[in-house]
Motif scaffolding. Structure first.
Motif, PDB file in Angstrom:
ATOM      1  N   PRO A  80      45.443  46.519  51.141  1.00  0.00           N
ATOM      2  CA  PRO A  80      45.681  46.584  49.697  1.00  0.00           C
ATOM      3  C   PRO A  80      44.964  45.487  48.912  1.00  0.00           C
ATOM      4  O   PRO A  80      44.852  45.588  47.693  1.00  0.00           O
ATOM      5  N   ALA A  81      44.491  44.440  49.569  1.00  0.00           N
ATOM      6  CA  ALA A  81      43.812  43.364  48.834  1.00  0.00           C
ATOM      7  C   ALA A  81      42.503  43.894  48.266  1.00  0.00           C
ATOM      8  O   ALA A  81      41.827  44.691  48.905  1.00  0.00           O
ATOM      9  N   PRO A  82      42.137  43.460  47.054  1.00  0.00           N
ATOM     10  CA  PRO A  82      40.885  43.936  46.461  1.00  0.00           C
ATOM     11  C   PRO A  82      39.683  43.565  47.326  1.00  0.00           C
ATOM     12  O   PRO A  82      39.698  42.532  48.000  1.00  0.00           O
ATOM     13  N   ALA A  83      38.662  44.407  47.286  1.00  0.00           N
ATOM     14  CA  ALA A  83      37.457  44.127  48.069  1.00  0.00           C
ATOM     15  C   ALA A  83      36.464  43.313  47.242  1.00  0.00           C
ATOM     16  O   ALA A  83      35.366  43.032  47.685  1.00  0.00           O
ATOM     17  N   ALA A  84      36.847  42.950  46.024  1.00  0.00           N
ATOM     18  CA  ALA A  84      35.976  42.131  45.175  1.00  0.00           C
ATOM     19  C   ALA A  84      36.873  41.155  44.420  1.00  0.00           C
ATOM     20  O   ALA A  84      38.085  41.288  44.436  1.00  0.00           O
ATOM     21  N   ASP A  85      36.255  40.191  43.756  1.00  0.00           N
ATOM     22  CA  ASP A  85      37.035  39.162  43.060  1.00  0.00           C
ATOM     23  C   ASP A  85      37.631  39.710  41.759  1.00  0.00           C
ATOM     24  O   ASP A  85      36.934  39.859  40.764  1.00  0.00           O
ATOM     25  N   VAL A  86      38.914  39.997  41.805  1.00  0.00           N
ATOM     26  CA  VAL A  86      39.586  40.539  40.621  1.00  0.00           C
ATOM     27  C   VAL A  86      40.203  39.399  39.794  1.00  0.00           C
ATOM     28  O   VAL A  86      40.289  39.476  38.572  1.00  0.00           O
ATOM     29  N   THR A  87      40.562  38.311  40.488  1.00  0.00           N
ATOM     30  CA  THR A  87      41.235  37.199  39.813  1.00  0.00           C
ATOM     31  C   THR A  87      40.366  36.597  38.707  1.00  0.00           C
ATOM     32  O   THR A  87      40.825  36.417  37.570  1.00  0.00           O
ATOM     33  N   ALA A 144      39.152  38.078  31.343  1.00  0.00           N
ATOM     34  CA  ALA A 144      39.677  39.120  30.459  1.00  0.00           C
ATOM     35  C   ALA A 144      40.759  38.570  29.536  1.00  0.00           C
ATOM     36  O   ALA A 144      40.853  38.972  28.373  1.00  0.00           O
ATOM     37  N   VAL A 145      41.555  37.630  30.040  1.00  0.00           N
ATOM     38  CA  VAL A 145      42.605  37.029  29.204  1.00  0.00           C
ATOM     39  C   VAL A 145      41.944  36.339  28.011  1.00  0.00           C
ATOM     40  O   VAL A 145      42.344  36.525  26.854  1.00  0.00           O
ATOM     41  N   ALA A 188      33.467  45.839  53.322  1.00  0.00           N
ATOM     42  CA  ALA A 188      34.810  46.217  52.847  1.00  0.00           C
ATOM     43  C   ALA A 188      35.747  45.029  52.703  1.00  0.00           C
ATOM     44  O   ALA A 188      36.946  45.149  52.890  1.00  0.00           O
ATOM     45  N   VAL A 245      37.845  37.971  37.207  1.00  0.00           N
ATOM     46  CA  VAL A 245      37.660  38.989  36.163  1.00  0.00           C
ATOM     47  C   VAL A 245      38.872  38.984  35.235  1.00  0.00           C
ATOM     48  O   VAL A 245      38.737  38.992  34.012  1.00  0.00           O
ATOM     49  N   ALA A 246      40.078  38.906  35.833  1.00  0.00           N
ATOM     50  CA  ALA A 246      41.298  38.943  35.030  1.00  0.00           C
ATOM     51  C   ALA A 246      41.400  37.706  34.135  1.00  0.00           C
ATOM     52  O   ALA A 246      41.778  37.799  32.964  1.00  0.00           O
TER      53      ALA A 246
END
Ligand code: SF4
Lengths: 363, 218
Positions: A313-320, A326-327, A305, A322-323
């Motif tokens: 609230p912090a993501p449990a996976a690397d969202v940065t 995505a840009v 987890a 991905v973002a």
């Protein structure tokens, strides 16, 4: 093997007074939230009960669960549990070793067939034929299936036996699973925690001995009396949480003043266990009292987890990442679409028929 | 099961939602910008820049000019948006999320303020929906997108408020519902009217820049 004596005889032999026995029963009744009168009922039932045979199988585990259970300060509830049952096989605690030890297990299984309690700690590896954990040359799966057949009930002690625990964590190299993933036809009670609270296992066994049945369980097979509420529900720092007073580091003013540890990664709000009320080390305290957030060890998948120190609230996976990707993807798509638009525009412009003065004259 | 669900919405689910949202929004906004405007051949009577920027800023507030559109809609809409921004950007838990994703953080607002903002925002949304049903003109102008946008924006607010107060369900269930509702919003927003969360600034810029160019006082 001689028939086990009653608990009362056994306690008497051990020099435990009737008074401490009654105190134990009262504590059990309180802990399991039973009605006030039930302490006497527990005492009467326990006194008469024949100490049941217990076979304890340890699989893929770290012995932390056994450590936890034996780290009790006598005379405590936890130490009494070993007087309530006859621990006929436990390869860490028993004196016998090798063939003699395995013989003890087989004898107990034969003699108390259908009546013994099976306690399991550790997960069971299934990958590659279960070769990753064997005892006396036999796989954990093999031993569990054999011992489960004659068991009256199974108690999965600790998060590994209950939910797979750390061996089951991503990427789960041994294909580790929980007891309940394998055994489907026996009552199973999960006493999760890494390790579980000693008093909880005592309470469950006392309940079993008194009522001859397992206590009420939640949807994960855990006794409701102990896992019915979250750490957050009963945390003494809860008023700080409500006021929005959060410690930002382990050493700041807030931390020293006992502010809520939510931002330091406390998983108390999503964790069901009795730490905040039953406490540890003879009632001394529990992790949050020692200044460390709850890591959620009594819940399935708690190793996967995210960081223990990342807030809920912090993501449990690397969202940065991905973002960021995505840009770029979005920009490329827009540029392509823009080029297509421009192409269409130019084509439209070129195919347009020009109106000339002659055209107008002809009107 | 609950833990697995929570883990999914905090992990894979969030990655998917973030990817769709960012790709969608960057695509749509850049696409709009690349449409560009034809160069005006007239002599400028004022600055495009100051007109554009001033309009972007000024239209963020309720003014008498704006409320000509209908006081109720403007005021309730304003309350909803402000409440939404306060809860989104100034609740400790949300700042934790921004810090984890963007590396940026700022001071939180007290819980009392957040609670009030959330309640006002929810109330304004409900009032706006009722008004949309009652007002014949609004009802006629509304299509499914308006209702979809309403639901998508309302769910995160409602579940968030329930989570703060632990109303109705357990914390873990509420947290999962809240994150999931936000993910739903993120995934759908770029392709509906909700894209106005960014495009509104482009629209204001164009309006202001055109007016600024013509020398209209803003
Ligand atoms: S320290 Fe953890 S369990 Fe205690 S109030 Fe804060 S978040 Fe809840």
């Amino acid at each position: 093997m001689k028939e086990h004596e009653t608990l009362e005889q056994r306690l008497h032999e051990q020099g435990v007074s009737r008074r401490s026995f009654l105190k134990f029963c009262a504590a059990m009744a309180t802990m399991m939230a039973l009605p006030p009168g039930s302490a006497t009922a527990i005492a009467a039932a326990l006194a008469k009960v024949k100490r049941p045979s217990v076979i304890w199988l340890s699989f893929q585990e770290c012995t932390g669960c056994t450590e936890s259970l034996t780290r009790s300060h006598s005379p405590t509830l936890e130490s009494m549990i070993f007087d309530m049952v006859s621990l006929d096989y436990h390869h860490t605690l028993q004196a016998a070793s090798g063939f003699a030890a395995e013989q003890a297990r087989e004898d107990a299984m034969k003699e108390f067939n259908g009546k013994y309690l099976l306690l399991v700690d550790g997960s069971i590896p299934l990958k590659d034929g279960g070769v990753y954990s064997t005892i006396a040359g036999r796989t954990n799966l093999d031993l569990l299936e054999e011992a489960a057949k004659g068991a009256a009930a199974i108690v999965a002690v600790g998060s590994c036996a209950a939910f797979g625990g750390i061996p089951n964590a991503n990427p789960n190299p041994t294909g580790a699973v929980a007891v309940s993933d394998i055994i489907k036809d026996k009552p199973i009670i999960n006493i999760s925690g890494c390790p579980p609270i000693p008093a909880v296992i005592t309470g469950v066994l006392a309940h079993y001995l008194t009522f001859g049945a397992l206590p009420a369980l939640d949807n994960l097979g855990r006794p409701k009396a102990f896992y019915g509420e979250t750490i957050h529900d009963r945390c003494y720092r809860r008023p700080m949480y409500e006021q929005g007073k959060f410690a930002k580091t382990f050493d700041d003013e807030g931390a020293r003043n006992g502010w809520c540890l939510y931002e330091l990664g406390c998983k108390g709000p999503t964790t069901h266990n009795a730490c905040a009320t039953t406490k540890w080390n003879g009632g001394t305290g529990f992790p949050i009292e020692a200044g460390h957030g709850c890591i959620g060890c009594s819940e399935p998948k708690f190793w996967d987890a995210g960081s223990f120190y990342a807030p809920l609230p912090a993501p449990a996976a690397d969202v940065t990442t991905v973002a960021k990707a995505a840009v770029i993807a979005g920009a490329v798509a827009a540029v392509v679409a823009g080029a297509i638009d421009r192409g269409k525009k130019t084509k439209a412009q070129q195919s347009r028929e020009k109106l000339t003065v002659d055209d107008l004259k002809g009107e | 099961m609950e833990q697995e669900l929570l883990l999914w919405v905090r992990g894979t689910g969030l990655q998917i939602a973030a990817a769709v949202f960012v790709i969608g929004m960057v695509y749509r906004m850049l696409h709009i910008l690349m449409l560009g405007r034809k160069k005006s051949l007239a002599a400028p009577r004022g600055s495009e820049w100051s007109g554009g920027l001033r309009t972007m800023w000024k239209r963020s507030f309720v003014t008498t000019k704006l409320s000509a559109r209908g006081n109720f809609t403007v005021v309730a809409g304003f309350i909803f948006h402000i409440g939404f921004f306060i809860t989104l950007f100034f609740l400790t838990q949300h700042i934790d999320l921004f810090r984890a994703v963007l590396g940026l953080h700022w001071p939180a607002m007290p819980r009392g303020v957040i609670d009030m903002a959330a309640v006002l925002s929810i109330a304004a949304m409900v009032a706006l929906l009722v008004h949309r049903f009652i007002d014949p003109v609004k009802r006629l102008l509304s299509d499914y997108q308006d209702y979809l946008s309403w639901i998508l924006s309302f769910l995160p607010l409602l579940t968030g408020f329930m989570l703060l107060r632990e109303i109705g369900f357990e914390y873990i269930t509420l947290l999962t519902m809240h994150i999931a509702s936000v993910e739903l919003l993120l995934v759908i927003a770029p392709f509906t009217k909700l894209a106005h969360m960014f495009s509104t600034f482009i629209a204001r810029w164009y309006n202001g820049a055109v007016n600024g160019f013509k020398g209209i006082e803003i």
